[in-house]
Structure formats: C-alpha cells, structure tokens
Write a protein that holds these residues in place. Structure first.
Motif, PDB file in Angstrom:
ATOM      1  N   ARG A  85     -51.621 -40.071 -55.360  1.00 50.00           N
ATOM      2  CA  ARG A  85     -52.417 -38.995 -55.272  1.00 50.00           C
ATOM      3  C   ARG A  85     -53.204 -39.660 -54.244  1.00 50.00           C
ATOM      4  N   THR A  86     -53.984 -40.016 -54.345  1.00 44.96           N
ATOM      5  CA  THR A  86     -54.961 -40.551 -52.955  1.00 44.96           C
ATOM      6  C   THR A  86     -54.487 -40.349 -51.307  1.00 44.96           C
ATOM      7  N   PHE A  87     -53.243 -40.597 -51.203  1.00 40.47           N
ATOM      8  CA  PHE A  87     -52.579 -40.571 -49.842  1.00 40.47           C
ATOM      9  C   PHE A  87     -51.622 -39.303 -49.982  1.00 40.47           C
ATOM     10  N   THR A  88     -51.811 -38.558 -50.817  1.00 38.08           N
ATOM     11  CA  THR A  88     -51.712 -36.743 -50.536  1.00 38.08           C
ATOM     12  C   THR A  88     -52.335 -36.260 -51.324  1.00 38.08           C
ATOM     13  N   GLN A  89     -53.590 -36.771 -51.656  1.00 39.90           N
ATOM     14  CA  GLN A  89     -54.957 -35.852 -51.822  1.00 39.90           C
ATOM     15  C   GLN A  89     -54.547 -34.965 -53.342  1.00 39.90           C
ATOM     16  N   GLN A  90     -53.249 -35.023 -53.549  1.00 40.11           N
ATOM     17  CA  GLN A  90     -53.366 -34.445 -55.310  1.00 40.11           C
ATOM     18  C   GLN A  90     -53.773 -35.328 -55.974  1.00 40.11           C
ATOM     19  N   PHE A  91     -54.903 -34.627 -56.494  1.00 43.11           N
ATOM     20  CA  PHE A  91     -56.070 -35.319 -57.737  1.00 43.11           C
ATOM     21  C   PHE A  91     -56.033 -35.054 -58.968  1.00 43.11           C
TER      22      PHE A  91
END
Length: 585
Positions: free
Chosen positions: A308-314
């Motif tokens: 989620r952090t590496f793809t900014q899908q929070f």
C-alpha cells in the motif's frame, strides 16, 4: 513586506518537521495506594468465550487477589471502588510481533527501499530511540498491555529493562539479533538486528552469546533465496533450535514459505512468526502444527502495508489517524513529492501493476482460518515497526482483518490474550482474568464478544493495577494537531481531517479576511474538494512551531496540476484544538 518577513525564518528542514518528538501525554497517572475493587461488572471469560454477569474483581499490589460473583466478594476497607454496572472487562491484549528498532515510517527499512539520500537511516534510528516511550504509551492507549519484540539489536535487552520500569509502557518480552541464513543490506552494522551465520557452530555461538542477557526466546530468520534449497541451511536452523532448547528457551522462526515452515516445525520450532503465504496449508501441515503445539502468528497485514505504501493505495481508518504516531504515518505519503533524482521506483507505475490486496494476501487469510479451525494456537501479532505497520494503531486493523478471515469475536479475543500468554509461556501471570494474575485489564462500554469494534474505544486501561485513560497517554501538541490534519488531508479523509479542529474554527485569508466559520462549513467546503480532486497532496516544505502557533510553508499538487500551489498556513491552537487558520497565497 509582511509576507517576505514571514518567509524569512522558514528555514527548518522538512526532515525536522516530519520527525518531531512525540512524548507521552501529560495526564498525571499515579499508582493508587490500597486495593482497587471493580464491582458488578461483566467479565469476558476468554477461555469459555462467554461473558459472566455481575462479577467483582479485587486488585492489590498490581495483582488480582479476588474474583467472583459480586455477592460472594466481601467489601474492603480503604478500597478505590469502580462501579462496573453495565460495563465489560477483559484482559489486556498482547501484540506478539513488534520491533523496537523500526519506526513504521517510510525510511525504516533501507534493505527494502533505500531512501538514504532523502532521509538517512541513522536519523530514523535516532528518532526511534528518542521517541520510544511515546510509542510505548500509544500501545497502552490501544489496550495493548504486553508487547513481544521478536528480534532486534543487542540493545533490545536494555530497552526491555527501561520499558518495563515505566508505568506508561506495556510489559515487554524480547529477543536479540536474529540467527539468520541471509544478511539484508543497509542495516545497522555496529549493533546489527540480524546476524548471518554460515554454520551450525556459529548458530550455537550466537545463541550462547545471548543467554547471559536472559532472552525471553530466540529468533531464527530462515530465508531461502531463489535457486537455493531449503535443506542446505537446515542444519543451521536445527543447531539454533537445539541450543536454545538446551538453555530452556523457546524458538520463534521466520519461515513464510510452506517448505521452510514445515522443515522448521519438524526441527522443533515453537513459534511461526508469520503466516505461510506461498501455498494453502494442507492437512499434513495443519496436523503437524497442532501435534507440535506450534504457535501461529499470521501477521496478516504487514506485507500488504508495504504494498500500500509503495503504490500509495491507502485505506487508513480513523483509528490509524488517532493512534499512530502522526509523523511516521505522514512519511508514508512522502513518495508523492520526491523529485525524480530521489525516486528509486515510480509508485504510479507500480500502482497500475499491483493490486492490493494481492493473491498472497488471500492465501494468508485462507491459512489463518484453516489453522484456527484445525485447533492450531493462533496468536495476534502485527510486525509493527515495518514500513506502514505502525506501532500500536495497526493492531486494531489486524483484529478487523482476522474477522474478515472468518474468525469469531471470541476467537479473535482469545488470540489477543490467553493464546499469546500460553504461546510464549507467560500464562501463569498474563492472558486471562484469574486470581493471582497481573492486573492488566480493559474496561469497556460494550461486550466485545458481540461487537469487536468496541476495542477501538476503550474506556479505562488498568495496567499492573494502575488506572489510566487513553487521553492521558496520547500527547496533544500544536504540531501533532497540525500533522494529523495534514495526514488526513493527503488521504482525503474528511472526518479525520476535521477531528483536530474546534467546532467553532475560523478560517481567514491573511491578515484577517473571513473565509469560513465552523467545522460544518469546513466539511461542506473540503468534502467536495476531496471527492473531486485526484492525487491531492500537500507537502510541508518548512515548519515553525512557536508556542500554540504552527506555521507551515505548504506546496500542494493534484492530478493535472502543472505547477505546485504555494501557500503559508498559520494554525492557532486553543484548548487542544485548531481554533484559527490564516492562509497566505
């Protein structure tokens, strides 16, 4: 002139602003003299999975000295009496997988993503040391009265002693450096958290080196790289297990592959600190885990939090914004403003290629349910400290995803309490409400057996016999309030964004032109903007904190913006809330 004069002192680096210290809350917590009596309360029996009505608990010198039906407990002289009518009480919870040496922020695992050019790993490590007690207080605020550090540098042993000496910190059990078959790059070499051994003799020596420091268990990192055979390093694992058991120590093993997990359990591993994620557990493996009485800590979300952090899908919750350290949570979104020279990968391309959750996440959920149904001892742990898995706050998210896997509320509560105590051999003192045990208790307004979400709203924490509330443990400073609303702004979470603001907040264009008044007016203005504006992101370029005033030099971008919008925001705090905001553009 006013604008230029205001800009002149804005020379504090973003690193300092983002990594401010967050010490424990200022509420006064004292150990009460004399007995504490909690009367007429509903007790959550974690063994039977049922609530027992109209019970009374007596606490003296930090332990439960009496417990039973209220009519059978005699009144005590000079006791502090808490009326538990209509309330529920359960044992304090345990996070059975954390790491003191990791912050939970973006820069804490340079072996996973090396951003040393942006923020050196050494500074992240120093931040953890400076803010350790604040992080520990957050655990208590979340109802986590025990933490288990499953591997770190030799300094872990000193940290354990200092944490256990503090009233506003959970009880800590630890081990030291991981006995490893692999050495990751870029971690601390002076006091390494992971030590690669190349022979059975070296494995035994590393275990023996830790024995005088009284580890609570030993941890093995059983890593098999592509092209390697698991059997090649199995003698190292076997030797470490044999030496540990010879010294009366349980052994925890990191083995996420089916093959390595099976070999480790067969060799005598007492605890698997992660789920198997590459294959669905078959009956042979489930029976092996059960017959060996192996502890199974699924850590469902840790890998997902990296992705989620590496793809900014929070998918942050209100609980995350409230209980996570706000500065570490804020770093998770730093990828959106790094310039190209600082980027080690393109998060937008990765986002297009990777679905979160992914197939491995589904396998972990399936295996958790299979293990639970097979009678394996399931224990709750988060792997807190890793990127995106925050100390304290991520525990509640882990409980919810265990529910998603199909576990009942009673099974989830059991995994968080008595199972953890049994799994690490601490059930004589912890894990359930029984006479003689340590008084680590949670007083709740509702029955968690019926509604697990009440564990995000704990009424009173009782730790080693001392009473405390969450608000006493969580710091509220002007900078924290400014950071919390910034985090929620970047996540476009309107409720969390508004929480730090006063109901009567006033927004001005500098110096004193009224723009908005009241939280509901802000909701109307910002909720629409959050819905319409994709990839909205605000970077604090510089920050100044002067008493109850926070001055942020901000740079705002969004999908389709050609140039960042520059602004200065001045936040004035009154009575623990943001009361006035002045914007200069």
């Amino acid at each position: 002139m006013r604008k230029s004069r205001l800009l002149l002192p804005l020379t504090i680096s973003l690193a300092l602003a983002s990594f401010a210290q967050t010490n424990p809350g200022t509420g006064k917590i004292e150990k009460l003299s004399g007995p504490i009596v909690i009367s007429k309360v509903n007790v959550v029996n974690v063994v039977t999975g049922k609530a027992e009505a109209d019970q009374t608990i007596v606490i003296e010198d930090g332990r439960i000295t009496a417990y039973g039906p209220s009519k059978k407990i005699k009144p005590l002289v000079n006791a502090t009496v808490i009326d538990g009518t209509g309330k529920y009480i359960m044992p304090g919870m345990t996070d059975a997988h954390i790491h003191f040496f990791q912050s939970g922020g973006l820069y804490t695992r340079p072996d996973g993503v090396n951003l040393n050019k942006v923020f050196p790993y050494e500074k992240d490590q120093q931040w953890v040391k400076d803010n350790l007690y604040g992080l520990m207080a957050r655990y208590l605020a979340c109802g986590i009265t025990t933490v288990i550090d499953v591997g770190g540098p030799m300094s872990n042993y000193t940290i354990r002693d200092s944490v256990n000496a503090r009233l506003t910190a959970p009880t800590a059990f630890v081990t030291g450096p991981l006995v490893s078959t692999y050495l990751p790059p870029n971690l601390d070499k002076k006091d390494p958290p992971i030590v690669k051994v190349t022979s059975a003799e070296e494995a035994r020596a590393l275990v023996k080196k830790q024995v005088p420091l009284k580890p609570d268990f030993i941890k093995i990192w059983y890593i098999v790289l592509p092209g390697q055979k698991a059997e090649t390093t199995l003698p190292i694992v076997q030797a470490a297990i044999e030496e540990s058991h010879a010294n009366g120590l349980k052994v925890a093993v990191h083995a996420t592959q089916y093959e390595t997990a099976k070999l480790a359990v067969t060799a005598g591993a007492d605890i698997l600190v992660h789920s198997v994620d590459d294959k669905v557990l078959d009956n042979d493996m489930l029976q092996l885990l059960k017959s060996k009485q192996t502890v199974y800590i699924p850590t469902v979300l840790v890998a997902q939090n990296y992705n989620r952090t590496f793809t900014q899908q929070f998918n942050f919750t209100g609980h995350d914004f409230r209980y996570a350290d706000p500065f570490m949570l804020g770093t998770q979104m730093d990828l959106q403003h790094l310039d190209k020279s600082q980027q080690v990968f393109d998060y937008k391309k990765m986002r297009n290629a990777l679905r979160v959750p992914d197939k491995e996440d589904s396998t972990i959920l399936i295996n958790l349910k299979l293990a639970q149904d097979a009678g394996v001892l399931v224990v709750t742990g988060t792997d807190a400290g890793n990127i995106g898995t925050h100390h304290a706050s991520s525990y509640y998210d882990e409980l919810l995803v265990m529910k998603q896997a199909g576990l009942s509320n009673a099974e989830i509560i059991r995994a968080a309490t008595i199972n953890a105590a049994k799994g690490f051999g601490k059930d004589k003192d912890y894990g359930s409400i029984e006479k003689g045990k340590i008084a680590d208790l949670l007083l709740l307004d509702k029955d968690p057996l019926q509604d697990i979400t009440i564990l995000s709203q704990i009424n009173t924490i009782i730790h080693r016999g001392s009473l405390m509330q969450a608000q006493q443990l969580l710091p509220v400073t002007p900078e924290i309030l400014a950071q919390q609303q910034l985090n929620a702004y970047n996540a476009r979470n309107i409720d969390a964004f508004l929480e730090p603001y006063s109901d009567s907040v006033r927004i001005y264009g500098f110096p004193n032109t009224p723009v908005l008044q009241g939280k509901e007016a802000m909701r109307k203005q910002y909720s629409g903007m959050f819905e319409r504006t994709k990839d909205l992101h605000c970077q604090v370029v510089n920050r100044i904190v002067q008493g109850d005033t926070v001055i942020d030099h901000e740079s705002v971008t969004w999908l389709g913006s050609k140039e960042p919008m520059k602004a200065i925001a001045i936040y004035k705090i009154k009575n623990g809330k943001i009361a006035e905001v002045y914007f200069i553009q």
